[in-house]
Design a protein around this motif. Structure first.
Motif, PDB file in Angstrom:
ATOM      1  N   GLY A  32      84.395 -49.968  72.791  1.00  0.00           N
ATOM      2  CA  GLY A  32      85.164 -49.374  71.699  1.00  0.00           C
ATOM      3  C   GLY A  32      84.297 -48.709  70.651  1.00  0.00           C
ATOM      4  N   ALA A  33      83.006 -48.555  70.908  1.00  0.00           N
ATOM      5  CA  ALA A  33      82.101 -47.947  69.937  1.00  0.00           C
ATOM      6  C   ALA A  33      81.931 -46.460  70.207  1.00  0.00           C
ATOM      7  N   HIS A  34      81.889 -45.693  69.144  1.00  0.00           N
ATOM      8  CA  HIS A  34      81.610 -44.246  69.215  1.00  0.00           C
ATOM      9  C   HIS A  34      80.504 -43.964  68.215  1.00  0.00           C
ATOM     10  N   ALA A  35      79.371 -43.454  68.690  1.00  0.00           N
ATOM     11  CA  ALA A  35      78.260 -43.087  67.810  1.00  0.00           C
ATOM     12  C   ALA A  35      77.968 -41.610  67.969  1.00  0.00           C
ATOM     13  N   TRP A  36      77.486 -40.978  66.880  1.00  0.00           N
ATOM     14  CA  TRP A  36      77.118 -39.568  66.964  1.00  0.00           C
ATOM     15  C   TRP A  36      75.999 -39.250  65.974  1.00  0.00           C
ATOM     16  N   SER A  37      75.243 -38.261  66.354  1.00  0.00           N
ATOM     17  CA  SER A  37      74.179 -37.735  65.507  1.00  0.00           C
ATOM     18  C   SER A  37      73.925 -36.296  65.921  1.00  0.00           C
ATOM     19  N   PRO A  38      73.652 -35.391  64.990  1.00  0.00           N
ATOM     20  CA  PRO A  38      73.574 -35.597  63.555  1.00  0.00           C
ATOM     21  C   PRO A  38      74.927 -36.003  62.975  1.00  0.00           C
ATOM     22  N   ALA A  39      74.881 -36.840  61.950  1.00  0.00           N
ATOM     23  CA  ALA A  39      76.085 -37.253  61.231  1.00  0.00           C
ATOM     24  C   ALA A  39      76.090 -36.567  59.876  1.00  0.00           C
ATOM     25  N   VAL A  58      80.765 -53.213  66.173  1.00  0.00           N
ATOM     26  CA  VAL A  58      80.116 -52.193  67.007  1.00  0.00           C
ATOM     27  C   VAL A  58      78.783 -51.831  66.363  1.00  0.00           C
ATOM     28  N   LYS A  59      77.916 -51.216  67.164  1.00  0.00           N
ATOM     29  CA  LYS A  59      76.604 -50.833  66.644  1.00  0.00           C
ATOM     30  C   LYS A  59      76.102 -49.586  67.346  1.00  0.00           C
ATOM     31  N   ALA A  60      75.180 -48.919  66.670  1.00  0.00           N
ATOM     32  CA  ALA A  60      74.426 -47.818  67.263  1.00  0.00           C
ATOM     33  C   ALA A  60      72.965 -48.237  67.218  1.00  0.00           C
ATOM     34  N   GLU A  61      72.302 -48.189  68.357  1.00  0.00           N
ATOM     35  CA  GLU A  61      70.864 -48.436  68.408  1.00  0.00           C
ATOM     36  C   GLU A  61      70.194 -47.073  68.513  1.00  0.00           C
ATOM     37  N   TYR A  62      69.113 -46.861  67.746  1.00  0.00           N
ATOM     38  CA  TYR A  62      68.533 -45.526  67.692  1.00  0.00           C
ATOM     39  C   TYR A  62      67.052 -45.565  67.355  1.00  0.00           C
ATOM     40  N   TYR A  63      66.396 -44.437  67.619  1.00  0.00           N
ATOM     41  CA  TYR A  63      64.981 -44.242  67.314  1.00  0.00           C
ATOM     42  C   TYR A  63      64.821 -42.983  66.470  1.00  0.00           C
ATOM     43  N   ARG A  64      63.860 -43.019  65.534  1.00  0.00           N
ATOM     44  CA  ARG A  64      63.537 -41.876  64.682  1.00  0.00           C
ATOM     45  C   ARG A  64      62.176 -41.306  65.072  1.00  0.00           C
ATOM     46  N   THR A  65      61.974 -40.023  64.796  1.00  0.00           N
ATOM     47  CA  THR A  65      60.706 -39.376  65.141  1.00  0.00           C
ATOM     48  C   THR A  65      59.531 -39.921  64.335  1.00  0.00           C
ATOM     49  N   SER A  66      59.772 -40.454  63.148  1.00  0.00           N
ATOM     50  CA  SER A  66      58.676 -40.966  62.316  1.00  0.00           C
ATOM     51  C   SER A  66      58.164 -42.324  62.778  1.00  0.00           C
ATOM     52  N   SER A  67      58.947 -43.032  63.575  1.00  0.00           N
ATOM     53  CA  SER A  67      58.550 -44.360  64.066  1.00  0.00           C
ATOM     54  C   SER A  67      59.091 -44.531  65.482  1.00  0.00           C
ATOM     55  N   THR A  68      58.459 -43.850  66.419  1.00  0.00           N
ATOM     56  CA  THR A  68      58.990 -43.723  67.770  1.00  0.00           C
ATOM     57  C   THR A  68      59.067 -45.041  68.542  1.00  0.00           C
ATOM     58  N   GLU A  69      58.369 -46.066  68.118  1.00  0.00           N
ATOM     59  CA  GLU A  69      58.388 -47.353  68.823  1.00  0.00           C
ATOM     60  C   GLU A  69      59.322 -48.374  68.170  1.00  0.00           C
ATOM     61  N   THR A  70      59.984 -48.008  67.081  1.00  0.00           N
ATOM     62  CA  THR A  70      60.837 -48.942  66.348  1.00  0.00           C
ATOM     63  C   THR A  70      62.300 -48.669  66.652  1.00  0.00           C
ATOM     64  N   LYS A  71      62.937 -49.606  67.358  1.00  0.00           N
ATOM     65  CA  LYS A  71      64.375 -49.477  67.605  1.00  0.00           C
ATOM     66  C   LYS A  71      65.116 -49.979  66.368  1.00  0.00           C
ATOM     67  N   ILE A  92      66.678 -38.256  64.218  1.00  0.00           N
ATOM     68  CA  ILE A  92      67.010 -39.241  65.245  1.00  0.00           C
ATOM     69  C   ILE A  92      66.863 -38.557  66.586  1.00  0.00           C
ATOM     70  N   TYR A  93      66.033 -39.121  67.479  1.00  0.00           N
ATOM     71  CA  TYR A  93      65.782 -38.430  68.741  1.00  0.00           C
ATOM     72  C   TYR A  93      66.440 -39.072  69.949  1.00  0.00           C
ATOM     73  N   LYS A  94      66.925 -40.305  69.837  1.00  0.00           N
ATOM     74  CA  LYS A  94      67.774 -40.864  70.896  1.00  0.00           C
ATOM     75  C   LYS A  94      68.557 -42.032  70.338  1.00  0.00           C
ATOM     76  N   PHE A  95      69.751 -42.252  70.912  1.00  0.00           N
ATOM     77  CA  PHE A  95      70.611 -43.334  70.435  1.00  0.00           C
ATOM     78  C   PHE A  95      71.596 -43.741  71.517  1.00  0.00           C
ATOM     79  N   LYS A  96      72.229 -44.896  71.310  1.00  0.00           N
ATOM     80  CA  LYS A  96      73.323 -45.334  72.174  1.00  0.00           C
ATOM     81  C   LYS A  96      74.334 -46.101  71.341  1.00  0.00           C
ATOM     82  N   ALA A  97      75.563 -46.194  71.839  1.00  0.00           N
ATOM     83  CA  ALA A  97      76.651 -46.897  71.173  1.00  0.00           C
ATOM     84  C   ALA A  97      76.952 -48.174  71.941  1.00  0.00           C
ATOM     85  N   CYS A  98      77.207 -49.252  71.209  1.00  0.00           N
ATOM     86  CA  CYS A  98      77.497 -50.540  71.848  1.00  0.00           C
ATOM     87  C   CYS A  98      78.645 -51.254  71.143  1.00  0.00           C
TER      88      CYS A  98
END
Length: 114
Positions: A32-39, A58-71, A92-98
């Protein structure tokens, strides 16, 4: 000379169009989660909305370009029909919805690249 001006104008037009093309929002759906970026039109923000009535957050898990190893995780605990937005930051360079499922695996989308 006219040809050189045409080539320069064409290259300039293409260079200006590329950043605009990257502003298109990408969507992810997991349970039931919907995530989007850019927001909110900002490539440094993500949003997550609760579209279910199961009582689970619900949650969105994501990574930013400034900290590529930090989820990072953006939670929406406010219930059905609500949306939560992240703070602004680097792109934000990748994400998922959960959709959280207590005691069972979460229902998550695959990773999406905006």
């Amino acid at each position: 000379m006219k040809r050189a001006k045409f080539v320069v104008a064409t290259l300039l037009t293409a260079a200006l169009a590329v950043p605009t093309a990257t502003a298109v929002a990408a969507d992810a759906y997991g349970g039931g989660a919907h995530a989007w970026s850019p927001a909110a039109g900002d490539s440094g923000r993500i949003a997550v909305k609760d579209n279910s009535k199961d009582g689970d957050p619900v949650k969105a898990e994501y990574y930013r370009t400034s900290s590529t190893e930090t989820k990072r995780t953006l939670w929406d605990h406010s219930g059905p029909g609500t949306t939560t937005y992240s703070g602004d930051g680097s792109r934000i360079y990748k994400f998922k919805a959960c959709d959280e499922n207590y005691g069972n695996p979460d229902d998550c989308s695959g990773w999406v690249i905006p």
